[in-house]
Structures are given as C-alpha cells and as structure tokens.
Design a protein around this motif. Structure first.
Motif, short mmCIF file in Angstrom:
data_model
loop_
_atom_site.label_atom_id
_atom_site.label_comp_id
_atom_site.label_asym_id
_atom_site.label_seq_id
_atom_site.Cartn_x
_atom_site.Cartn_y
_atom_site.Cartn_z
N THR A 25 0.83 -1.21 0.00
CA THR A 25 0.00 0.00 0.00
C THR A 25 0.85 1.26 0.00
O THR A 25 0.41 2.32 -0.40
N THR A 26 2.07 1.17 0.50
CA THR A 26 2.95 2.34 0.57
C THR A 26 4.33 1.94 0.07
O THR A 26 4.92 1.01 0.56
N HIS A 27 4.81 2.66 -0.93
CA HIS A 27 6.09 2.30 -1.52
C HIS A 27 7.25 3.09 -0.91
O HIS A 27 7.05 4.08 -0.22
N ARG A 28 8.44 2.63 -1.19
CA ARG A 28 9.65 3.27 -0.68
C ARG A 28 9.81 4.67 -1.27
O ARG A 28 9.65 4.88 -2.47
N LEU A 29 10.19 5.61 -0.39
CA LEU A 29 10.39 6.97 -0.85
C LEU A 29 11.81 7.21 -1.36
O LEU A 29 12.08 8.26 -1.95
N ASP A 30 12.72 6.25 -1.12
CA ASP A 30 14.08 6.45 -1.62
C ASP A 30 14.17 6.25 -3.13
O ASP A 30 15.19 6.59 -3.74
N LEU A 62 12.27 -0.44 -11.39
CA LEU A 62 11.61 0.79 -11.81
C LEU A 62 11.33 1.68 -10.60
O LEU A 62 11.02 1.18 -9.51
N PRO A 63 11.40 3.00 -10.75
CA PRO A 63 11.14 3.89 -9.62
C PRO A 63 9.67 3.82 -9.19
O PRO A 63 8.79 3.45 -9.98
N THR A 64 9.42 4.18 -7.95
CA THR A 64 8.05 4.17 -7.43
C THR A 64 7.20 5.17 -8.19
O THR A 64 7.62 6.30 -8.45
N ALA A 65 5.98 4.76 -8.54
CA ALA A 65 5.10 5.63 -9.31
C ALA A 65 4.45 6.70 -8.43
O ALA A 65 4.36 7.86 -8.80
N TYR A 66 3.95 6.29 -7.29
CA TYR A 66 3.34 7.21 -6.32
C TYR A 66 3.72 6.70 -4.93
O TYR A 66 4.01 5.52 -4.75
N ASP A 67 3.70 7.58 -3.91
CA ASP A 67 4.10 7.13 -2.59
C ASP A 67 3.02 6.30 -1.91
O ASP A 67 3.31 5.49 -1.03
N TYR A 68 1.76 6.50 -2.27
CA TYR A 68 0.66 5.69 -1.73
C TYR A 68 -0.08 5.03 -2.88
O TYR A 68 -0.35 5.66 -3.91
N TYR A 558 12.81 3.97 3.87
CA TYR A 558 12.47 5.39 3.87
C TYR A 558 11.05 5.48 3.35
O TYR A 558 10.80 5.39 2.15
N CYS A 559 10.11 5.61 4.24
CA CYS A 559 8.71 5.41 3.88
C CYS A 559 7.84 5.99 4.98
O CYS A 559 8.27 6.10 6.13
N VAL A 560 6.59 6.34 4.65
CA VAL A 560 5.70 6.93 5.65
C VAL A 560 4.80 5.89 6.31
O VAL A 560 3.84 6.23 6.99
N SER A 561 5.09 4.63 6.12
CA SER A 561 4.22 3.57 6.63
C SER A 561 4.10 3.59 8.15
O SER A 561 5.01 4.04 8.86
#
Length: 614
Positions: A25-30, A62-68, A558-561
C-alpha cells in the motif's frame, strides 16, 4: 506503440511483475520523486517496453510511481498508458478511479471554481449513487443532465461536456470533439476518465488532486483484472461467495475494537471516509442549522491529507470556513479547543473539530478528562441563547485500540465520530480501506455520512473487506508487540544520545492504553545561528535515515508507513505527510514507526554507529 506488440508486452509484464505491485500500500520513498510521480515510472517503463524487456529484475528496479497506492501505482499507470495508446492520448490524459462517481465530481468541482457550465451526457444509465439534487444543494455544483444515443450524437455546448457510458471491455472510444471528458464505467472494477483535447489538459492536475484527497485510484487488484481482460488473459478474480460474511465480520470487529455499539462505515481509504464525514456533517448542518456558518476546526500541522481536504471542502462553499487549532509543542490541545469554541459560540457558528490522538508527528496525548469537559461544556451565543455543541472528529489512526466511544468511555457525553486509516494497523499495510464509527451521542449523524459515502461510491471493495476480516482479529496483539519494540528502541536512544529530543508517549499514558509504535526524533544540532542549526539538524536527519536504510535494507525503509506487519519505517514529516501543510507549521524532524516483527537489536547497533560518527 503498435497495438499487437503492446498487448504482447503487457502479457509478459503481468507474468513477471513484482509481487509488491499488487500487495504493497505504501512504496519506498528512496526511489520516489513526487514531482515526477507517474511520469518517471512510465518514462522508464516505456524504455523497457521498446526493448520488450519484461524481466522481473528490470521491472522491480523501476522507480516508485506514487508514494501511496491510493493515489496511483505501477498497475494503474500501466493501465492508463495502455488505454492512452489505444485512444491516441498521452498517458496523463487517462486517469483511473475505483469510484464511478468521483471522476464526475472532480470535473464539477473544478468548474464550480471556474464558474463554468457543465453538461453530463450519458448513454444507458448514470451510476445509481448519483443524486443531482444533493450535488447541487450540498456540494454547490451546477450542471445539466441529458441522455443521448451515443457519443457521436453529443452536440456542442457552452461549457464542459462529460460523456458517461458503461463499458464491458476496454476498447478505442468514438472520439467526438464536442466531448471534453469521457468517463467509462467498468462495474466493480471502477472507472476510467479520458481528457479529450488540448484545451482541457489544464484540468488534469485538479482531477488528480481529487483522486489524491477524496477517493482512490483503481485498486491494484482491479487494475490487474482490467489488464488481464485487455490482453485476454483469464483473471484470478476473488471469490464473491463470502462478501456478506466478510462485511459483517469487519463491522463487528470495528465495534469490538472501538467499544461502540453503533453502525460502522468502511470506505476505500482513510481520506475517503473522512470526505464522507465532512460532506455528511455539512449536509446535516445545512438542513438543521440553516443560514449559520460552518466552521471546520483543524490543526494546521496535522497530517497533510486531512489538512488539505478540509481546506478543499471549505473552498467550495462561502458557508464553510477553516479555523486553525494549534495542538503541538507549546500549544495545549485542550486550551486551544476551549478558546476556539468560546469564540465560535459567540458567533453562533457550527463547530466541527478534527484532531488526531496521539498527535502526528509529535505523538502527544491531551488530558482526556479535561478534553471531555471542554468539549461538553455548555456555552452561550452573543445573544444569550445556547450555542451549538461541537462534533469531535477523532483520528485514531495511531491508537485505534483505545476506547473513547462506549457508553462508559471518556467521550460518551460528546458527539464524537472516530475514524482510522485501515492501511495502518487494521490491515497491517495490506489494503487502503478506512473506517469510521460514532458514539451513541453522534449516532444520528451516521445516516448522512453513509449517504455521502455511497454518493461518492467510496465504500470499501470486496477484497478490502476480505483483508480486514483476516487482519483485524490480530490487530490488538500487533499493536502491543510493536509498542514494546518501539519502547525498547526509544529507551536505547535515550541512553546512547541523551541530547536528542524524543517525542513518545509516557509510561503513564501507556498504562492508560495509549501504545503507539511511532516516535519522532529531534537530533542535537550545532551552529552559530538558528539557520545554521536548522540546516545541520536537517542534514543529520538524512544522514541517520540513509544509514539505516543502507545498513538494514530488508527491514528499514524510507517510507511513511505505520502499522505494517514487518520492518521499520523512517520519514521526515515536512517532506512527506505534511506535504501540503504551510511551511511555518512543518516539522523537519525524523519520524520512526516500528512493526511487531523486526530486529530491534540490529537497529540499535546501527544507531550506535550513527552516534559514534557524529
């Protein structure tokens, strides 16, 4: 890209895609750049597509598309890219929603602020949840509705034309230059909005913002079914036989965990349920207190989604105003509420108060007995009549297990509605669903909230109910175990770096049941001026987080989880959860959340390494 080659490539991507695309549900912000959300992912995805590279490692890098995931995710991006290709549109002109009605409302909202006319043309039937009278009276939207035979029969209109149609498959649209927005309804899968024409691309960011704040993107599971349908692959769609049982179980679990014996409501996300609460309360106020000002009282530094959404609701009506509620640091929530309610009573206004307990990110808990007394106090208007009592909207995401709402609980005498983000402890990070429940005093308000939850088509999906039914029975134990991990780590930091300021609940509060597994960390700093000290502190924040996620990559993210089943999550609220908060109210501190399943001793060792390097 040629259609046949695109479909072949998508088929291979489906076979080899990372499990996280479907389950996180929440991807890595790095590996996430908010300014390049969706664009960066698709740019690199298209490079792979040209090479026909569907290697699982390449896809995983591939980089994260969205943080949530509620905002968008790899599968929604790929679905939108594919539909854009089929219709010769740029991918950003295609936006998927879990809701069938929110794409319509997103355009109506923009046109309300633009003072622009809207025609909703449709074939077959509009979504059953659409209520034109309520959209006009409560949301303030103006529009005409017209049934037509087909897209080609839609005539020119002085304003925006939305064309709504049911689609049993994904295919090329009959593009009519008189139509500005196509909304394709795909039953339980959700809907897809197509922005037609260069003149309408300015709407895209506004539509995306509605998807970000008041609803969710089409879920990963449903995007996968849509993509499988597109490439004619059989889908492993979830069994529908236990839907009623799962929903009944979840409602009972919410009653049990909250201590309230009223009707819970479950939405597609925490912000979806919050939007239903907001619009339901506004509706109630317009009917029961005609002509009176509605005041939404909200902490200026609370979670950015809450803050932003409340201000977005107020922006659509002259009858609604935001009132700031300072709650953290040198400000006491109880005193602030007392002052605000005294002022609003004199104005004979309708007060709706949104607050997090514990607060985010400072993890503070007010004196709940004083809070109850201030919220339930009788006040007078300037003319001497009895003031309208407040509705307390309590965000319990950090401590969903604390009982506030039962007949014998602390807030039983106050009209209170509690809500929680289900992507946290309720689901353990396995889905985005959120829920709310009222105490007996506020029970009459639930009918209107339910009405708006359904009008927005934001109820939780069948799969979300299934996940909550499986995860919620173990929630209280997970909360307890994660708290113990957090307490151990916090105590270690106090010993090894006593100069750091830690925001965490006291043992006395823990004994009262407040056992969050999140704390914030103000690192010691140095410098000759406030600016130098702040800059140094921010550098140290990043140095600590980078060390943790580098040394413990399997656990530290590095994530807001928060409330996840495994690992430890680090973030800086000012650049993540407080993204839309005013700069002066942002917190440039490290926020850390721990899970019930992680190697705390290893985290202590790496933290000591950081301290020795200072």
């Amino acid at each position: 890209m040629e259609l046949k080659k695109m479909l072949e490539y998508i088929s291979n991507v489906i076979k080899n895609m990372p499990e996280d695309w479907l389950n996180l549900t929440t991807h890595r912000l790095d590996i996430y750049n908010e300014e390049l959300a969706k664009v960066q992912f698709l740019d690199q995805f298209q490079v792979l597509a040209k090479e026909h590279n569907a290697n699982s490692t390449a896809l995983g890098n591939l980089p994260t598309a969205y943080d949530y995931i509620r905002l968008g995710h790899p599968l929604s991006c790929i679905l939108e890219w594919a539909i854009g290709n089929i219709n010769h549109l740029a991918s950003e002109q295609v936006i998927s929603f879990q809701s069938e009605t929110m794409p319509i409302l997103s355009i109506l909202r923009t046109n309300l602020l633009k003072n622009r006319n809207t025609l909703i043309a449709y074939t077959g039937e509009l979504p059953s949840s659409i209520d034109a009278e309520i959209l006009r009276a409560v949301y303030g939207y103006t529009f005409d509705i017209k049934q037509v035979d087909s897209a080609s029969s839609v005539e020119a209109f002085d304003g925006s034309v939305i064309f709504v149609s049911e689609q049993d498959k994904i295919a090329a649209m009959d593009i009519n230059p008189n139509i500005d927005f196509y909304i394709n309804l795909h039953g339980d899968l959700g809907s897809v909005l197509l922005v037609n024409g260069e003149q309408n691309t300015s709407y895209i960011s506004d539509i995306q913002h509605v998807r970000r704040r008041e609803t969710v993107a089409m879920t990963p599971a449903n995007c996968l079914v849509a993509l499988q349908s597109l490439v004619k692959q059989p889908s492993n769609d979830n069994q529908k036989s236990y839907v009623a049982e799962n929903k009944a179980a979840v409602l009972d679990l919410i009653r049990e965990v909250s201590g309230a014996n009223t009707l819970p409501l479950v939405a597609s996300s925490g912000l979806s349920i919050q939007y239903a609460i907001m619009m339901g309360l506004v509706h109630h106020a317009l009917e029961d207190h005609k002509g009176k000002a509605i005041k939404i009282v909200v902490p200026p530094n609370c979670y950015g989604g809450t803050n932003d959404q409340a201000r977005r609701v107020a922006a659509c009506s002259d009858a609604i105003e935001i009132v700031d509620l300072p709650v953290d640091g040198d400000n006491d929530m109880v005193q602030s509420i007392d002052m605000v309610l005294a002022k609003l009573a004199k104005e004979d206004a309708i007060p709706f108060i949104i607050a997090e307990i514990p607060t985010n990110p400072r993890v503070e808990v007010p004196d709940v007995h004083k809070l109850r007394d201030v919220l339930s106090a009788k006040r007078k208007t300037a003319s001497g009549s009895e003031a309208i009592d407040p509705v307390f909207i309590l965000d319990q995401t950090f401590c969903p297990n604390v009982h506030f709402l039962g007949d014998a609980d602390i807030l039983s005498s106050v009209r209170t509605i509690s809500f929680s983000s289900g992507s946290k402890f309720p689901s353990g990070g396995k889905c985005t669903a959120g829920y709310c429940i009222a105490n007996k005093k506020a029970e009459a308000l639930i009918e209107k909230i339910d009405l708006h939850l359904n009008l927005c088509d934001n109820e939780a999906t069948d799969l979300q109910y299934e996940i909550l039914a499986k995860q919620m029975p173990s929630m209280n134990k997970r909360i307890h175990d994660a708290y113990l991990n957090t307490l151990g780590f916090v105590n270690y930091i106090k010993q090894t770096l006593p100069a750091a300021k830690i925001n965490f609940v006291s043992e006395e509060l823990a004994d009262e049941g407040f056992t969050p597994s999140v704390f914030s960390l103000d690192l010691p700093t140095k410098g000759d001026s406030p600016e130098e000290r702040e800059t140094y502190k921010r550098e140290m924040n990043h140095r600590l987080i980078n060390l943790m996620i580098t040394e413990i990559p399997n656990e530290s993210k590095y994530c807001v989880s928060y409330g996840q089943l495994n690992g430890c999550y680090w973030t800086i609220p000012a650049t993540s959860t407080q993204g839309t908060t005013k700069e002066d109210d942002k917190d440039y501190i490290a926020r850390v959340s721990l899970s019930p399943n992680m190697d705390v001793e290893l985290h202590k060792k790496v933290f000591l390494k950081f301290v020795e390097s200072m």
